[in-house]
Design a protein around this motif. Structure first.
Motif, PDB file in Angstrom:
ATOM      1  N   TYR A 262       0.863  -1.178   0.000  1.00 22.00           N
ATOM      2  CA  TYR A 262       0.000   0.000   0.000  1.00 22.00           C
ATOM      3  C   TYR A 262       0.900   1.228   0.000  1.00 22.00           C
ATOM      4  N   GLY A 263       0.356   2.366  -0.386  1.00 26.28           N
ATOM      5  CA  GLY A 263       1.110   3.608  -0.319  1.00 26.28           C
ATOM      6  C   GLY A 263       0.746   4.545  -1.438  1.00 26.28           C
ATOM      7  N   ARG A 264       1.595   5.580  -1.603  1.00 26.08           N
ATOM      8  CA  ARG A 264       1.368   6.600  -2.621  1.00 26.08           C
ATOM      9  C   ARG A 264       1.145   5.987  -3.992  1.00 26.08           C
ATOM     10  N   GLN A 265       0.150   6.447  -4.671  1.00 22.81           N
ATOM     11  CA  GLN A 265      -0.202   6.013  -6.032  1.00 22.81           C
ATOM     12  C   GLN A 265      -0.756   4.587  -6.071  1.00 22.81           C
TER      13      GLN A 265
ATOM     14  N   GLU B  89      -3.575   3.828  -3.625  1.00 25.42           N
ATOM     15  CA  GLU B  89      -4.588   3.903  -2.562  1.00 25.42           C
ATOM     16  C   GLU B  89      -5.906   3.277  -2.976  1.00 25.42           C
ATOM     17  N   HIS B  90      -6.142   3.205  -4.288  1.00 23.47           N
ATOM     18  CA  HIS B  90      -7.441   2.723  -4.771  1.00 23.47           C
ATOM     19  C   HIS B  90      -7.209   1.755  -5.932  1.00 23.47           C
TER      20      HIS B  90
ATOM     21  N   SER C  80       0.969  10.144 -16.276  1.00 23.39           N
ATOM     22  CA  SER C  80       1.682   8.863 -16.195  1.00 23.39           C
ATOM     23  C   SER C  80       1.235   8.080 -14.967  1.00 23.39           C
ATOM     24  N   CYS C  81      -0.056   8.161 -14.631  1.00 26.15           N
ATOM     25  CA  CYS C  81      -0.586   7.463 -13.452  1.00 26.15           C
ATOM     26  C   CYS C  81      -0.296   5.969 -13.542  1.00 26.15           C
TER      27      CYS C  81
ATOM     28  N   TRP D  55       2.232   2.539  -8.171  1.00 26.18           N
ATOM     29  CA  TRP D  55       3.590   2.467  -7.631  1.00 26.18           C
ATOM     30  C   TRP D  55       3.806   1.351  -6.593  1.00 26.18           C
TER      31      TRP D  55
ATOM     32  N   ILE E 163       8.204   2.280 -10.163  1.00 33.20           N
ATOM     33  CA  ILE E 163       8.210   3.454 -11.044  1.00 33.20           C
ATOM     34  C   ILE E 163       7.975   2.979 -12.481  1.00 33.20           C
TER      35      ILE E 163
ATOM     36  N   ALA F 255      -8.149   9.156 -13.086  1.00 30.80           N
ATOM     37  CA  ALA F 255      -8.376   9.586 -11.695  1.00 30.80           C
ATOM     38  C   ALA F 255      -7.317   8.944 -10.797  1.00 30.80           C
ATOM     39  N   GLU F 256      -7.589   8.851  -9.497  1.00 21.45           N
ATOM     40  CA  GLU F 256      -6.612   8.251  -8.577  1.00 21.45           C
ATOM     41  C   GLU F 256      -6.851   6.755  -8.388  1.00 21.45           C
ATOM     42  N   VAL F 257      -7.752   6.187  -9.167  1.00 23.68           N
ATOM     43  CA  VAL F 257      -7.927   4.736  -9.168  1.00 23.68           C
ATOM     44  C   VAL F 257      -6.805   4.145 -10.020  1.00 23.68           C
ATOM     45  N   ARG F 258      -6.200   3.072  -9.527  1.00 30.63           N
ATOM     46  CA  ARG F 258      -5.101   2.442 -10.269  1.00 30.63           C
ATOM     47  C   ARG F 258      -5.501   1.024 -10.661  1.00 30.63           C
ATOM     48  N   TYR F 259      -5.351   0.730 -11.937  1.00 36.74           N
ATOM     49  CA  TYR F 259      -5.750  -0.567 -12.461  1.00 36.74           C
ATOM     50  C   TYR F 259      -4.541  -1.472 -12.645  1.00 36.74           C
TER      51      TYR F 259
ATOM     52  N   TYR G 202      10.893  13.135 -19.973  1.00 35.66           N
ATOM     53  CA  TYR G 202       9.893  12.995 -18.917  1.00 35.66           C
ATOM     54  C   TYR G 202      10.267  13.738 -17.638  1.00 35.66           C
TER      55      TYR G 202
ATOM     56  N   LEU H  81       5.586   7.365   2.642  1.00 32.88           N
ATOM     57  CA  LEU H  81       5.243   6.942   1.282  1.00 32.88           C
ATOM     58  C   LEU H  81       4.455   5.636   1.262  1.00 32.88           C
ATOM     59  N   THR H  82       4.658   4.790   2.257  1.00 34.75           N
ATOM     60  CA  THR H  82       3.888   3.542   2.293  1.00 34.75           C
ATOM     61  C   THR H  82       2.597   3.712   3.096  1.00 34.75           C
ATOM     62  N   HIS H  83       2.368   4.915   3.579  1.00 33.55           N
ATOM     63  CA  HIS H  83       1.130   5.198   4.295  1.00 33.55           C
ATOM     64  C   HIS H  83       0.025   5.594   3.320  1.00 33.55           C
ATOM     65  N   GLY H  84       0.390   6.272   2.226  1.00 29.92           N
ATOM     66  CA  GLY H  84      -0.604   6.651   1.222  1.00 29.92           C
ATOM     67  C   GLY H  84      -1.446   7.832   1.656  1.00 29.92           C
TER      68      GLY H  84
ATOM     69  N   TYR I 204      -8.010   9.356  -1.640  1.00 31.82           N
ATOM     70  CA  TYR I 204      -8.702  10.495  -2.257  1.00 31.82           C
ATOM     71  C   TYR I 204     -10.209  10.379  -2.141  1.00 31.82           C
TER      72      TYR I 204
ATOM     73  N   ARG J 151      -9.764  16.532 -15.980  1.00 26.27           N
ATOM     74  CA  ARG J 151      -9.351  15.152 -16.242  1.00 26.27           C
ATOM     75  C   ARG J 151     -10.271  14.477 -17.252  1.00 26.27           C
TER      76      ARG J 151
ATOM     77  N   ASP K  83     -12.082   6.875 -15.993  1.00 27.45           N
ATOM     78  CA  ASP K  83     -12.663   7.293 -14.724  1.00 27.45           C
ATOM     79  C   ASP K  83     -13.107   8.745 -14.868  1.00 27.45           C
TER      80      ASP K  83
ATOM     81  N   TRP L 190     -15.653  12.046 -13.334  1.00 22.97           N
ATOM     82  CA  TRP L 190     -16.421  12.622 -12.230  1.00 22.97           C
ATOM     83  C   TRP L 190     -17.837  12.944 -12.693  1.00 22.97           C
TER      84      TRP L 190
END
Lengths: 216, 225
Positions: free
Chosen positions: A97-100, A102-103, A123-124, A127, A132, A174-178, B69, B117-120, B123, B155, B215, B217
């Motif tokens: 779990y963590g940044r990028q 969460e979902h 570039s979602c 992670w 990376i 969005a912030e959903v990651r597939y 990039y 970073l592993t805490h997240g 959203y 988005r 995705d 909104w």
């Protein structure tokens, strides 16, 4: 300064004027160095923290995490059910779990559908499970073409789909990651989780490869 | 008119190179440093993820296309830091710090980086809705644009504007980038995965079997007539 003598309008309103970054050195490596030095001298960056961030994404977090999840989904029906229905509590328990990430949503390849993931706007990328993103994932070509001609892009990766498969492209807006769950190769009955995970490449979890055949 | 980052469907980019930049461990040193610098500066808490994306989108199209990039990331970061008053243009130009920053206590610490970073940072938020059920037929806004901030962040990609699709997943309410990127509040709205036939988006040159899911909104969507 722009013509009005106003340098920077604030992100409350968009501005299409001067760009402060143009004051940095033009060579990219020097530009990074210059900014790191300036921020370090202002007390805003600790270079040892940068080393830690690099170590984390270089040595601890990477596609081996996603491969572990996929292999366990293949072997363990209860875990498979959790990943499809409500994955986040379990992933948190597993430390994935963590940044990028969460979902997370796991999308499964079948005889009828092949899934593929892109982010056309930036570039979602998940992670915590894949690390990376590779350069090609962030390239203009992949971002432009995978939504318009996914089969041509798959051909460039050497992927041939079976006749009945449609392609479903997921654009991560969005912030959903597939994460793509590739089809389990035949002839892997009785394989251990480690043996199965070894067949799951990073690209197979983005959808630009299939899981590796055993012995291939 | 969308900005240059809105790449979906763009013609003329050439083939994808599957070997390009495959492993982060093998990346150039300055690429790693640029990534780490961007991540670390996020710890300062002076902006959010939507604002940092928007900063990269605001790059001049010529820069956007010629920058690699991580150059885009560096350009966006430098612009954002000046915009938020974290550094001055004079400091960028001279490379000399005008004193220690008043927010230096927020700087990322080596011993806490991994934990943070592993805490997240989820959203999802509590908000009313959702208005559309799974299976509902919806139509996206046309034109793809930020309706509150002219020229602002959105988005909804241009290629999916004015298209009819079907809701396939409800994601709950998520922070709304069109507002958050401009520091106008999180304004969470229901978020949906909406599936479009490839031919709806690209015409008959697309394979009739294929689909694209985005995705989106709730305020990007209206019921299809």
């Amino acid at each position: 300064m722009d013509a009005d003598g106003v340098f920077w309008q604030g992100f409350g309103m968009p501005h299409d004027h001067d760009h402060p970054h143009s004051h940095l050195p033009s060579d990219p490596a020097l530009r990074v160095k210059a900014l790191e030095t300036l921020l370090t001298n202002k007390g805003l960056v600790n270079p040892a923290a940068l080393d830690e961030i690099i170590d984390l994404y270089q040595n601890k977090i990477g596609p081996q995490n996603g491969a572990k999840v996929v292999a366990k989904m293949w072997r363990d029906p209860e875990f498979h059910k959790q990943m499809v229905e409500d994955p986040m509590p379990v992933l948190q328990q597993m430390g994935l779990y963590g940044r990028q990430g969460e979902h997370m949503v796991f999308v499964e390849n079948t005889d009828d559908v092949h899934n593929m993931v892109v982010c056309t706007l930036c570039s979602c990328y998940p992670w915590p499970l894949l690390g990376i993103p590779p350069g090609w994932y962030k390239s203009d070509a992949y971002r432009a073409r995978s939504v318009r001609e996914p089969r041509a892009v798959l051909a460039e990766f050497g992927v041939t789909l079976s006749a009945g498969q449609k392609v479903r492209v997921w654009d991560s807006t969005a912030e959903v990651r597939y994460l793509v769950v590739p089809q389990r190769p035949i002839g892997t009955e009785g394989f251990s989780q480690e043996e199965l995970a070894a067949l799951v490449s990073r690209d197979s979890m983005i959808g630009t490869a299939l899981a590796q055949e055993p012995g291939a | 008119m969308s900005r240059i980052h809105d790449m979906g469907g763009r013609l003329g980019t050439g083939p994808v190179d599957p070997q390009d930049g495959y492993d982060f461990a093998e990346a150039k040193d300055w690429h790693k440093r640029a990534l780490a610098l961007n991540v670390a500066c996020g710890f300062l808490g002076q902006w959010n993820i939507d604002a940092s994306r928007h900063a990269r989108e605001l790059l001049d199209p010529t820069d956007y296309m010629s920058f690699s990039y991580y150059e885009k990331w560096m350009g966006g970061l430098a612009d954002l830091m000046v915009d938020r008053g974290v550094v001055t243009v004079n400091e960028l130009a001279s490379g000399k710090a005008e004193g220690v920053s008043p927010i230096a206590d927020k700087a990322a610490k080596p011993e806490s980086v991994e934990a943070v970073l592993t805490h997240g940072s989820p959203y999802t938020r509590d908000a009313a809705g959702p208005k559309f059920a799974v299976g509902a037929v919806v139509k996206t806004r046309r034109i793809a644009r930020n309706v509150a901030v002219p020229g602002g962040h959105t988005r909804l990609p241009a290629y999916a504007a004015g298209a009819e699709g079907v809701v396939v997943l409800q994601h709950g309410a998520h922070v709304f980038p069109d507002s958050n990127a401009h520091f106008k509040g999180e304004a969470a709205e229901p978020l949906y995965a909406v599936q479009f036939s490839a031919q709806e988006l690209w015409g008959d040159e697309a394979d009739p079997r294929d689909v694209v899911v985005l995705d989106l909104w709730e305020s990007y969507l209206e019921p299809a007539q």
